[in-house]
Structure formats: C-alpha cells, structure tokens
Design a protein around this motif. Structure first.
Motif, PDB file in Angstrom:
ATOM      1  N   PHE A  29      30.467  23.615  43.033  1.00 12.63           N
ATOM      2  CA  PHE A  29      30.503  24.751  44.070  1.00 12.63           C
ATOM      3  C   PHE A  29      32.397  25.029  44.358  1.00 12.63           C
ATOM      4  N   ARG A  30      32.883  26.164  44.771  1.00 12.69           N
ATOM      5  CA  ARG A  30      34.366  26.464  44.266  1.00 12.69           C
ATOM      6  C   ARG A  30      34.402  27.169  45.925  1.00 12.69           C
ATOM      7  N   LEU A  31      35.826  26.249  46.488  1.00 14.72           N
ATOM      8  CA  LEU A  31      36.156  26.500  47.887  1.00 14.72           C
ATOM      9  C   LEU A  31      38.100  26.453  47.959  1.00 14.72           C
ATOM     10  N   LEU A  32      37.961  28.130  48.073  1.00 15.74           N
ATOM     11  CA  LEU A  32      39.828  28.226  48.425  1.00 15.74           C
ATOM     12  C   LEU A  32      40.711  27.680  49.119  1.00 15.74           C
ATOM     13  N   LEU A  33      41.071  27.017  49.154  1.00 15.86           N
ATOM     14  CA  LEU A  33      42.459  26.392  50.315  1.00 15.86           C
ATOM     15  C   LEU A  33      43.353  27.839  50.235  1.00 15.86           C
ATOM     16  N   ASP A  34      43.587  28.291  51.288  1.00 18.43           N
ATOM     17  CA  ASP A  34      43.989  29.277  51.745  1.00 18.43           C
ATOM     18  C   ASP A  34      44.087  30.543  50.591  1.00 18.43           C
ATOM     19  N   MET A  35      44.576  32.016  51.050  1.00 21.91           N
ATOM     20  CA  MET A  35      45.195  33.155  49.874  1.00 21.91           C
ATOM     21  C   MET A  35      46.168  33.863  50.967  1.00 21.91           C
ATOM     22  N   GLY A  36      47.374  33.253  50.256  1.00 19.40           N
ATOM     23  CA  GLY A  36      48.628  34.181  50.202  1.00 19.40           C
ATOM     24  C   GLY A  36      48.616  35.507  49.990  1.00 19.40           C
ATOM     25  N   ASN A  37      50.112  35.945  50.245  1.00 18.62           N
ATOM     26  CA  ASN A  37      50.527  36.847  49.115  1.00 18.62           C
ATOM     27  C   ASN A  37      50.164  36.670  47.598  1.00 18.62           C
ATOM     28  N   GLY A  38      49.420  37.651  46.594  1.00 21.90           N
ATOM     29  CA  GLY A  38      49.360  38.070  45.593  1.00 21.90           C
ATOM     30  C   GLY A  38      48.312  36.449  45.029  1.00 21.90           C
ATOM     31  N   ALA A  39      47.438  35.924  46.168  1.00 22.15           N
ATOM     32  CA  ALA A  39      46.424  34.866  45.199  1.00 22.15           C
ATOM     33  C   ALA A  39      45.244  35.981  44.389  1.00 22.15           C
ATOM     34  N   LEU A  40      45.267  36.944  45.194  1.00 19.24           N
ATOM     35  CA  LEU A  40      43.639  37.332  44.896  1.00 19.24           C
ATOM     36  C   LEU A  40      44.225  37.439  43.040  1.00 19.24           C
ATOM     37  N   GLY A  41      44.855  38.133  42.651  1.00 23.19           N
ATOM     38  CA  GLY A  41      45.361  38.520  41.646  1.00 23.19           C
ATOM     39  C   GLY A  41      45.176  37.360  40.576  1.00 23.19           C
ATOM     40  N   GLU A  42      45.877  36.508  40.512  1.00 22.33           N
ATOM     41  CA  GLU A  42      45.823  35.064  39.923  1.00 22.33           C
ATOM     42  C   GLU A  42      44.836  34.587  39.830  1.00 22.33           C
ATOM     43  N   LEU A  43      43.835  34.591  41.193  1.00 22.18           N
ATOM     44  CA  LEU A  43      42.435  33.737  41.789  1.00 22.18           C
ATOM     45  C   LEU A  43      41.738  34.100  40.302  1.00 22.18           C
ATOM     46  N   GLN A  44      41.845  35.574  39.953  1.00 23.06           N
ATOM     47  CA  GLN A  44      41.498  35.938  38.834  1.00 23.06           C
ATOM     48  C   GLN A  44      40.971  35.307  37.471  1.00 23.06           C
ATOM     49  N   ARG A  45      42.232  34.903  37.947  1.00 18.93           N
ATOM     50  CA  ARG A  45      42.522  34.397  35.561  1.00 18.93           C
ATOM     51  C   ARG A  45      41.526  32.688  36.073  1.00 18.93           C
ATOM     52  N   HIS A  46      41.762  32.261  37.238  1.00 18.13           N
ATOM     53  CA  HIS A  46      40.825  31.224  37.220  1.00 18.13           C
ATOM     54  C   HIS A  46      38.830  31.083  37.507  1.00 18.13           C
ATOM     55  N   CYS A  47      37.988  32.559  38.161  1.00 19.38           N
ATOM     56  CA  CYS A  47      36.885  32.384  38.573  1.00 19.38           C
ATOM     57  C   CYS A  47      37.055  34.178  38.371  1.00 19.38           C
ATOM     58  N   GLY A  48      35.461  34.335  38.830  1.00 20.05           N
ATOM     59  CA  GLY A  48      35.075  35.270  39.039  1.00 20.05           C
ATOM     60  C   GLY A  48      35.579  35.674  40.515  1.00 20.05           C
ATOM     61  N   LEU A  49      35.186  37.149  40.842  1.00 18.92           N
ATOM     62  CA  LEU A  49      35.750  37.635  42.035  1.00 18.92           C
ATOM     63  C   LEU A  49      34.983  37.995  42.954  1.00 18.92           C
ATOM     64  N   TYR A  50      33.784  37.152  42.367  1.00 17.50           N
ATOM     65  CA  TYR A  50      33.046  37.121  43.312  1.00 17.50           C
ATOM     66  C   TYR A  50      32.094  35.831  42.887  1.00 17.50           C
ATOM     67  N   ASP A  51      32.299  34.404  42.922  1.00 17.83           N
ATOM     68  CA  ASP A  51      32.506  33.515  42.560  1.00 17.83           C
ATOM     69  C   ASP A  51      32.944  31.979  43.486  1.00 17.83           C
ATOM     70  N   LEU A  52      33.077  32.369  44.378  1.00 16.64           N
ATOM     71  CA  LEU A  52      33.813  31.767  45.397  1.00 16.64           C
ATOM     72  C   LEU A  52      33.021  31.587  46.333  1.00 16.64           C
ATOM     73  N   ASP A  53      32.581  30.407  47.243  1.00 14.83           N
ATOM     74  CA  ASP A  53      31.533  29.577  48.038  1.00 14.83           C
ATOM     75  C   ASP A  53      32.260  29.204  49.117  1.00 14.83           C
ATOM     76  N   ALA A  54      33.218  29.970  49.860  1.00 15.73           N
ATOM     77  CA  ALA A  54      33.946  29.325  50.960  1.00 15.73           C
ATOM     78  C   ALA A  54      35.596  29.499  50.800  1.00 15.73           C
ATOM     79  N   ILE A  55      35.600  29.983  51.791  1.00 20.08           N
ATOM     80  CA  ILE A  55      37.463  29.789  52.145  1.00 20.08           C
ATOM     81  C   ILE A  55      37.870  29.606  53.100  1.00 20.08           C
ATOM     82  N   PHE A  56      38.429  27.922  53.114  1.00 18.28           N
ATOM     83  CA  PHE A  56      39.456  27.883  54.190  1.00 18.28           C
ATOM     84  C   PHE A  56      40.557  27.727  54.341  1.00 18.28           C
ATOM     85  N   LEU A  57      41.448  28.735  55.401  1.00 23.16           N
ATOM     86  CA  LEU A  57      42.919  29.221  56.153  1.00 23.16           C
ATOM     87  C   LEU A  57      43.149  27.996  56.629  1.00 23.16           C
ATOM     88  N   SER A  58      44.487  27.795  56.525  1.00 27.72           N
ATOM     89  CA  SER A  58      45.040  26.277  56.955  1.00 27.72           C
ATOM     90  C   SER A  58      45.410  27.057  58.258  1.00 27.72           C
TER      91      SER A  58
END
Length: 250
Positions: A29-58
C-alpha cells in the motif's frame, strides 16, 4: 514501513529538491504525505503515476498541495485505460474547493471529486489501508495537521508545518522516526505559531522520546547545517537532514 523522501524543500522548490512530499509504503500500500511544488515529477522515480493508494494533505499551502492540480490532469484526462477511479484524499475542510479554485478551469465544479475521493481531516484516529493514523491540529496560520502513522508496532510521526505545540509532542511520542519541519533558524526568526527552528525540533523530539529525528521543510535561504547542529545540541538521539530519494526502513 518504508519512508521515501520525494521532496523536502520549504516554501518553494530548491535547485536540488521539490517541496514537501513523502511516500510511505507497507504491505503493498502506498500513502503519500503531501504533494508540494515539483513533487509529481519526482514521485514517478519511486512509483507509477497511477500506483498511489491514498494521499494525506497536511494543509493547503501551495508548497504542500499544489501539484495535486497536475495530478488531477493526469488522472482526469488519462485516455489509455480510461479515467482513473476516485483516489482517497485526506485533507482539511475545504480541500476540494481549494484545489478547484486553484485550477480555475475544471470542466465542472465537481470534476475534482470524479478522480479524488475527498475526506475531511479532524483530530481523530482512523485507518488508511494497513495503517492506523492519528491526526492532530498543529500551530500554523491555516488549518493544519500533523500525523502519526502506525504499522506492525512501528511509528512514523510527521509534523506538517507548525510552531511549538503540545499536540506535536503527543504525535511524536516514542516514534521510531520523527519527520519534523525546521524552517526557521534559532536566533534569527521568531514568529509564534508558524514554523519550528532546528533547536525547537530537537527539543520536541527529546520531550516526546522519539528514537530518530529527520529534519525537513528547510527553505533554500536557510542553512540546513546550522539547524542540524542546533537540533543535535538539545537531542541525544540520531538526527539527520531529509534529502530527495533518501529512504528509511521503519
């Protein structure tokens, strides 16, 4: 649990890092904590674009949530495989409205909710996938939350953005890893209920009995080595600086 730093710069991206975003994984299971400026591009180094299971925005400052707009585009307009099913997004009250307003040109007022399943965060304990999470309101000019993530007897605590507050001490109580903001410099900035400095982050970790401290959300104009030294002066446990692509097994 595995924690990966996607981005850790405060206020705006640096030449080395996107803004706040942290990937937490367990049991597939993949939970992302926050998604600030520039994060989406870097995230794709670590998992597929559609592989997140949930997001928490502080909270809803841009350096913690603005790449949700780009992620909306990726999910809403995906043609290969069709539009994505709604992804659970946990955030403060008004998250959907904030994102829709920031995007400014969604096809309809409800388009965000067609690909994001919004849940309003309040101080509470609940489940996200295999994680038991506890959220508390922290000290920031807008509604903001820190989070405690528990899995298999291990604890990750994340401060979000905050000044000194007893709520953060409780979130970090006996945490195996405490991911804590340190945006200010001790003796330089002193604005209550906004951000911590390195010394205050160290003092919080010490009071809470956290086993390990990782400093994050340090803006490009702040010297991270000063904040690291200030934290080490008041906290006896291991302290280090967050950096993009660093991973921690918890």
């Amino acid at each position: 649990m595995k924690l990966t730093v996607v981005g850790c710069s405060g206020s705006f991206p640096s030449a080395e890092s996107a803004c706040s975003s942290y990937l937490v994984e367990a049991d597939g299971f993949r939970l992302l904590l926050d998604m600030g400026n520039g994060a989406l591009g870097e995230l794709q180094r670590h998992c597929g674009l559609y592989d997140l299971d949930a997001i928490f925005l502080s909270h809803l400052h841009a350096d913690h949530c603005i790449d949700m707009l780009a992620y909306f585009v990726a999910r809403y307009y995906r043609h290969d495989g069709g539009r994505c099913a709604p992804l659970p997004v946990y955030g403060p009250e008004g998250t959907e409205h904030r994102l829709t307003t920031a995007y400014a040109d969604t096809p309809s007022a409800s388009s965000m909710s067609e690909v994001f399943d919004f849940h309003t965060v309040k101080p509470s304990t609940f489940e996200i996938g295999p994680f038991t999470v506890h959220t508390e309101r922290v000290a920031h000019p807008v509604e903001a939350y820190g989070i405690r993530v528990e899995h298999a007897g291990k604890v990750l605590a994340y401060s979000g953005d905050t000044g000194v507050t007893p709520a953060l001490d409780e979130l970090a109580r006996d945490a195996d890893l405490f991911l804590c903001e340190a945006a200010f410099t001790h003796g330089k900035e002193s604005i209550p209920d906004l951000h911590l400095n390195g010394r205050e982050a160290g003092e919080t970790a010490a009071r809470a009995g956290a086993r390990r401290l990782v400093l994050t959300h340090i803006p490009p104009w702040t010297d991270p080595q000063v904040n690291l030294a200030d934290a080490r002066a008041v906290y006896e446990g291991p302290v280090e600086l967050a950096a993009p692509r660093l991973s921690y097994d918890i």
